[in-house]
Design a protein around this motif. Sequence first.
Motif, PDB file in Angstrom:
ATOM      1  N   LYS A  60       0.826  -1.205   0.000  1.00 58.73           N
ATOM      2  CA  LYS A  60       0.000   0.000   0.000  1.00 58.73           C
ATOM      3  C   LYS A  60       0.865   1.263   0.000  1.00 58.73           C
ATOM      4  O   LYS A  60       2.068   1.232   0.273  1.00 58.73           O
ATOM      5  CB  LYS A  60      -0.932  -0.010   1.209  1.00 58.73           C
ATOM      6  N   THR A  61       0.206   2.380  -0.299  1.00 53.30           N
ATOM      7  CA  THR A  61       0.898   3.673  -0.410  1.00 53.30           C
ATOM      8  C   THR A  61       1.751   3.977   0.803  1.00 53.30           C
ATOM      9  O   THR A  61       2.883   4.469   0.687  1.00 53.30           O
ATOM     10  CB  THR A  61      -0.130   4.802  -0.597  1.00 53.30           C
ATOM     11  N   LYS A  62       1.242   3.679   1.989  1.00 55.01           N
ATOM     12  CA  LYS A  62       1.888   4.074   3.241  1.00 55.01           C
ATOM     13  C   LYS A  62       3.248   3.419   3.442  1.00 55.01           C
ATOM     14  O   LYS A  62       4.063   3.910   4.233  1.00 55.01           O
ATOM     15  CB  LYS A  62       0.971   3.734   4.413  1.00 55.01           C
ATOM     16  N   LEU A  63       3.496   2.296   2.740  1.00 55.09           N
ATOM     17  CA  LEU A  63       4.801   1.647   2.839  1.00 55.09           C
ATOM     18  C   LEU A  63       5.432   1.548   1.455  1.00 55.09           C
ATOM     19  O   LEU A  63       5.800   2.549   0.874  1.00 55.09           O
ATOM     20  CB  LEU A  63       4.657   0.280   3.533  1.00 55.09           C
ATOM     21  N   TYR A  64       5.514   0.338   0.911  1.00 56.44           N
ATOM     22  CA  TYR A  64       6.284   0.158  -0.323  1.00 56.44           C
ATOM     23  C   TYR A  64       5.508   0.489  -1.583  1.00 56.44           C
ATOM     24  O   TYR A  64       6.086   0.483  -2.677  1.00 56.44           O
ATOM     25  CB  TYR A  64       6.817  -1.276  -0.373  1.00 56.44           C
ATOM     26  N   GLY A  65       4.232   0.813  -1.462  1.00 58.26           N
ATOM     27  CA  GLY A  65       3.481   1.224  -2.638  1.00 58.26           C
ATOM     28  C   GLY A  65       3.938   2.570  -3.170  1.00 58.26           C
ATOM     29  O   GLY A  65       3.805   2.855  -4.354  1.00 58.26           O
ATOM     30  N   LEU A 304      -1.648  -2.143  -5.353  1.00 60.75           N
ATOM     31  CA  LEU A 304      -2.947  -1.860  -5.953  1.00 60.75           C
ATOM     32  C   LEU A 304      -3.247  -0.366  -6.005  1.00 60.75           C
ATOM     33  O   LEU A 304      -4.174   0.059  -6.689  1.00 60.75           O
ATOM     34  CB  LEU A 304      -4.049  -2.603  -5.184  1.00 60.75           C
ATOM     35  N   ASP A 305      -2.455   0.436  -5.306  1.00 60.45           N
ATOM     36  CA  ASP A 305      -2.608   1.897  -5.346  1.00 60.45           C
ATOM     37  C   ASP A 305      -1.688   2.547  -6.386  1.00 60.45           C
ATOM     38  O   ASP A 305      -1.619   3.777  -6.461  1.00 60.45           O
ATOM     39  CB  ASP A 305      -2.277   2.514  -3.976  1.00 60.45           C
ATOM     40  N   ALA A 365       3.331   4.356 -14.890  1.00 57.29           N
ATOM     41  CA  ALA A 365       2.118   4.725 -15.618  1.00 57.29           C
ATOM     42  C   ALA A 365       1.360   3.459 -16.019  1.00 57.29           C
ATOM     43  O   ALA A 365       1.961   2.395 -16.228  1.00 57.29           O
ATOM     44  CB  ALA A 365       2.476   5.541 -16.857  1.00 57.29           C
ATOM     45  N   ASP A 366       0.067   3.561 -16.142  1.00 58.68           N
ATOM     46  CA  ASP A 366      -0.759   2.389 -16.436  1.00 58.68           C
ATOM     47  C   ASP A 366      -0.547   1.901 -17.866  1.00 58.68           C
ATOM     48  O   ASP A 366      -0.053   2.616 -18.742  1.00 58.68           O
ATOM     49  CB  ASP A 366      -2.228   2.712 -16.206  1.00 58.68           C
ATOM     50  N   TYR A 376       0.771  -3.349 -11.857  1.00 60.10           N
ATOM     51  CA  TYR A 376       0.743  -3.186 -10.401  1.00 60.10           C
ATOM     52  C   TYR A 376       2.009  -3.679  -9.689  1.00 60.10           C
ATOM     53  O   TYR A 376       2.057  -3.672  -8.459  1.00 60.10           O
ATOM     54  CB  TYR A 376      -0.462  -3.909  -9.766  1.00 60.10           C
ATOM     55  N   VAL A 377       3.039  -4.082 -10.409  1.00 55.48           N
ATOM     56  CA  VAL A 377       4.209  -4.657  -9.749  1.00 55.48           C
ATOM     57  C   VAL A 377       5.174  -3.568  -9.291  1.00 55.48           C
ATOM     58  O   VAL A 377       5.597  -2.730 -10.088  1.00 55.48           O
ATOM     59  CB  VAL A 377       4.938  -5.639 -10.692  1.00 55.48           C
ATOM     60  N   MET A 378       5.508  -3.598  -8.013  1.00 53.50           N
ATOM     61  CA  MET A 378       6.487  -2.684  -7.431  1.00 53.50           C
ATOM     62  C   MET A 378       7.769  -3.452  -7.144  1.00 53.50           C
ATOM     63  O   MET A 378       7.776  -4.382  -6.336  1.00 53.50           O
ATOM     64  CB  MET A 378       5.944  -2.068  -6.136  1.00 53.50           C
TER      65      MET A 378
END
Length: 477
Positions: A60-65, A304-305, A365-366, A376-378
């Motif tokens: 998620k955004t708050k960590l590794y997103g 997913l973000d 970018a999508d 969606y892969v980080m």
Amino acid sequence: MRSIKNILTAVLGMTLLLPMVSCKKWLDVQPEDKLTEKQLYSTPAGIAEALNGIYLDMGKTKLYGATLTSTLMDVFAQRYNVGTLHNLTKYQTYTYTDKSVMADLDAIWTNAYVDVVNVNKLIKSLEAYPGVLDSKSEAIFKGEAYGLRAFLQFDLLRMYGPVYGTSDSTKVSIPYYTTAGTAVNDILPANQVMNLVIADLKKAEQLLTNDPVRTTGVNTPGPNDNVNFLTSGRNYRMNYFAVKGLQARVYLYRGDKISAAAAAKTVIDNAATFPWITPGKILSDKANPDRVFSTELLFGLQSLDMYENYRDNFSPDLQDKQILAPLDARLKTTYENNENDYRYNPEWILTGIGGKSYRTFFKYADLVDKTTIYRYVMPLIRLSEMYYIAAEAYGDLGYLNTVRNKRGLLNLPAGAVLNTELQKEYQKEFFGEGQLWYYYKRRNLSSIPNPLSSTGNISMNATKYVFPLPLSETSPR
């Protein structure tokens, strides 16, 4: 601010790990809020749901997103042209006393430890409810959990701990949690935390001895396949080679080049498992370019973000005070004006949108095809880093040249200075992945590139390199 005590009490008091456990493909028994711990761990699907929830939360955004990869960590690494009018100016100037900065650093600490607590609860529950999984599957799940516990707390050490070295390794850093419970652990010297990280990784390596990735490879699933992460999509999990890659990273951070080289070499000797990106996938496929070089990932998360974060931080239609983008002259300096570099033109595009005369970041970018497997892969650990570690540990330009050749570049001249070229490679390779900051801190560089000029530098010191501990952790208990 939430102290560790608050986190431990809140999480361990829940019947589920957290509301983050939400992937319905894994579990279809009862509504989540009605599941007891015993019900959750009574089926293989429930156990998979619990582990999957940790991975999803990390993404998620708050960590590794975003926070620990493409946004704040890269702002701290002076990646972007964040001027005085930008929303993130206080971050770029390391104004850790600013309320917004303090809140974000506290949130990183809190959210990372929440996932550590959940990992420990998973390990404890697997031991409390034996026999649900076959022995091989249980070993893989536990191996992943030990690896994640080390991964999360090693990154916390790299952020909040001292500049690690002979004189600073005994300074206090962070607490390290290895058990599920409500007891608050003491803040430990950095070298003791490092010992615990290494111990967890050795345990993970032992448990993942029979990881299918070692015999059948990553086994990338198709867009319509039902994914069983025990046997497929292994580079989206803390697999055996991800553990070896993390060991290499940890040992190098500690200054143990012999052990770092050995761990990196294990991955390099199995590099065919993580094939290099081909020009066709990054240059020719205009609609769905694989800008994250997904085949090379030892470990990555589903974020997913990702595309919301792209729109909020990198989209070319954003105002200058909002967008994260480098000064164009600095970007050209970073890539040495080399248009042949696969990492340059595909990831940095001059659109002219909003009158912008500089390139903007398109790595996240999508894509046109919404079923593309690398959507969606980080990236978190990649093959190229193993070659960089081997190059540094062995003092061998050959490893560096291997990566350069796979990025469309020629070999370096024989007289090239290894550390100078390594720094250039870290700057090019890990844009949007947060690793450059850790490289600067590990090397304890006294100056790093100034993002507001094409060639200048800014001064660095331990005050800038070390995030302050949250007040909730330093105040009397």
